[in-house]
Design an enzyme around this catalytic site. Structure first.
Site, PDB file in Angstrom:
ATOM      1  N   ASP A 254       0.808  -1.225   0.000  1.00 35.47           N
ATOM      2  CA  ASP A 254       0.000   0.000   0.000  1.00 35.47           C
ATOM      3  C   ASP A 254       0.839   1.273   0.000  1.00 35.47           C
ATOM      4  O   ASP A 254       0.284   2.375  -0.071  1.00 35.47           O
ATOM      5  CB  ASP A 254      -0.920   0.035   1.226  1.00 35.47           C
ATOM      6  CG  ASP A 254      -1.995  -1.039   1.170  1.00 35.47           C
ATOM      7  OD1 ASP A 254      -2.210  -1.601   0.079  1.00 35.47           O
ATOM      8  OD2 ASP A 254      -2.604  -1.328   2.211  1.00 35.47           O
TER       9      ASP A 254
ATOM     10  N   ARG B 206      -5.955  -0.217   2.327  1.00 34.79           N
ATOM     11  CA  ARG B 206      -6.836  -0.203   3.495  1.00 34.79           C
ATOM     12  C   ARG B 206      -6.965   1.202   4.079  1.00 34.79           C
ATOM     13  O   ARG B 206      -8.053   1.664   4.402  1.00 34.79           O
ATOM     14  CB  ARG B 206      -6.308  -1.154   4.567  1.00 34.79           C
ATOM     15  CG  ARG B 206      -6.462  -2.616   4.234  1.00 34.79           C
ATOM     16  CD  ARG B 206      -5.801  -3.500   5.272  1.00 34.79           C
ATOM     17  NE  ARG B 206      -6.308  -3.240   6.612  1.00 34.79           N
ATOM     18  CZ  ARG B 206      -7.404  -3.793   7.134  1.00 34.79           C
ATOM     19  NH1 ARG B 206      -8.105  -4.643   6.420  1.00 34.79           N
ATOM     20  NH2 ARG B 206      -7.798  -3.504   8.367  1.00 34.79           N
TER      21      ARG B 206
END
Length: 447
Positions: free
Chosen positions: A217, A262
């Protein structure tokens, strides 16, 4: 004027822990004899400034010598560990990410070829590999063993999530007489490494713990990019291309892609910019509303009317406030998120059906396909340089730190600082501005 978040960081926060004085002549020292700091190299006695703007430096209000700076990566003239007597462990933890095998191979080759370390072991399945009750054998890592592992995705050592007792882990390190442990993993893994290092320190042992931070990420603070990120958003852009073709091929078609992210929307942003096909990008950092004339659904109806199709790219952590709370967590203690992709698909189909507008929503979630692929050439080079930097740091007796690149400079970062916060897309920054320009979407969906 808003100042950088780094303003709260002092030179003391950037100090790197050392096991002791380095007295052994490094086998790499011959490469350093004629080197001084240049625009392409930073000498070991120099520092890389944390602040990169005049405003940030002025706000410090200190002398040049007192400006906070990061210790540069690279070989040292003197090292702490005797290579002929050094034993090394390597472990990979957490979720998969392109480049894990590249890091393992880079560590083994640098230790073997440049320092002459003869014993390197890999621990299977993350921190579980140290715990006797799991019964996993260690892996003897040699240049021959790792020669071709980078051609495959995943990790040859295996991985796992979840907490393990750091006391038991250090017991294992002691029994095996290891001097250095390399941890390849994300923030949870680095917190585990910090606990291991604390036990080592409490026992008065001379073991180095050095991390190579991993997160697909790209949410590690301070560093430019985490390894595997370039591969991830490149592969993600292919899914955007595919869903765009599908959307264009049906009446009033809508393409929907859910990508990893996320808490940080970097993959969604970069993948969308790489393709320039997206009409909407949704990320966790920017809340949005569905209903109303300024909401997402009305915007999609207008886009479909204007262009005949629309493409939506959503990060997995976006829009969680629109769904019912999910209370349970995974093995690492992370909250399990609701599925924003399926949620949006249902809402879009319901909205168009209510207005009797024909549509077909094509939905793609390529997350596991992206995580498991081998690193692309950019990430392969990046992982080699990170692994080399990690070995140089560990052999010089540095510990409780990670390696990373800050504004093109490879530097040492204390583990505590590396997990102190999460890197996120700044809604007022130039990356999000570029996304808004590319998609033509409003600054925010909703009132």
């Amino acid at each position: 004027m808003a100042l950088p978040r780094s303003q709260s960081v002092t030179q003391q926060d950037l100090a790197i822990a050392k096991l002791g004085t380095s007295r052994i002549q490094s086998p790499m020292s011959h490469l350093l004899d004629a080197r001084n700091t240049t625009e392409h190299y930073v000498d070991e006695d120099d520092r890389v400034l944390l602040d990169d703007t005049i405003a940030g430096i002025r706000a410090r209000g200190v002398s040049l010598e007192d400006l906070p700076g990061l210790e540069p990566c690279g070989p040292r003239r003197k090292i702490y560990f005797d290579p002929s007597k050094t034993r090394v462990g390597i472990v990979t933890c957490g979720g998969l990410c392109p480049g894990l095998n590249d890091v393992i191979a880079g560590l083994v080759r640098t230790l073997t070829y440049h320092y002459g370390v003869k014993r390197i072991v890999g621990f299977r399945n993350g921190y579980q590999g140290f715990i006797s009750s799991y019964g996993y054998d260690e892996v003897e890592l040699t240049p021959q063993y790792v020669r071709d592992i980078a051609t495959d995705g995943g990790t040859v050592l295996g991985t796992s999530r979840g907490h393990q007792d750091p006391e038991e882990i250090v017991d294992c390190l002691e029994r095996m007489h290891l001097n250095i442990l390399f941890v390849i993993g994300g923030d949870g893994s680095m917190r585990g490494a910090m606990a291991i290092e604390r036990i080592i320190r409490e026992r008065g042992l001379k073991m180095a713990v050095v991390g190579v931070p991993k997160t697909i990420d790209n949410d590690i603070p301070y560093i430019d990019q985490s390894f595997g990120f370039q591969t991830a958003f490149s592969r993600a852009s292919e899914s955007i291309r595919a869903v765009t073709v599908e959307a264009k091929s049906t009446a009033n078609g809508i393409g929907l892609v859910k990508l990893m992210g996320r808490h940080s929307g970097f993959i969604a942003c970069y993948a969308s910019l790489a393709r320039s096909d997206a009409d909407v990008v949704l990320i966790p950092e920017v809340p949005f509303e569905l209903e109303g004339e300024a909401g997402l659904l009305a915007h999609l109806r207008r886009r479909v009317e204007q262009r005949g199709h629309a493409v939506v790219v959503v990060a997995e952590g976006a829009g969680q406030e629109l769904m019912e709370a999910v209370s349970h967590t995974d093995a690492s203690g992370n909250k399990r998120f609701g599925d924003i992709g399926r949620f949006l698909r249902a809402k879009i189909e319901e909205d168009f059906a209510t207005r009797r507008i024909e549509t077909s929503v094509r939905y793609i979630d390529p997350s596991y396909a992206i995580r498991s692929v081998p690193a692309n050439p950019y990430d392969s080079v990046y992982t080699v340089r990170l692994s080399q930097a990690a070995v140089h740091a560990a052999m010089s007796g540095r510990t409780a730190m990670v390696v990373g690149r800050v504004r093109r400079r490879f530097v040492h970062i204390p583990m505590e600082l590396a997990v102190s916060k999460r890197n996120q897309v700044d809604p007022n920054g130039d990356l999000w501005q570029a996304v808004l320009e590319s998609t033509g979407q409003p600054v925010r969906f909703g009132a």
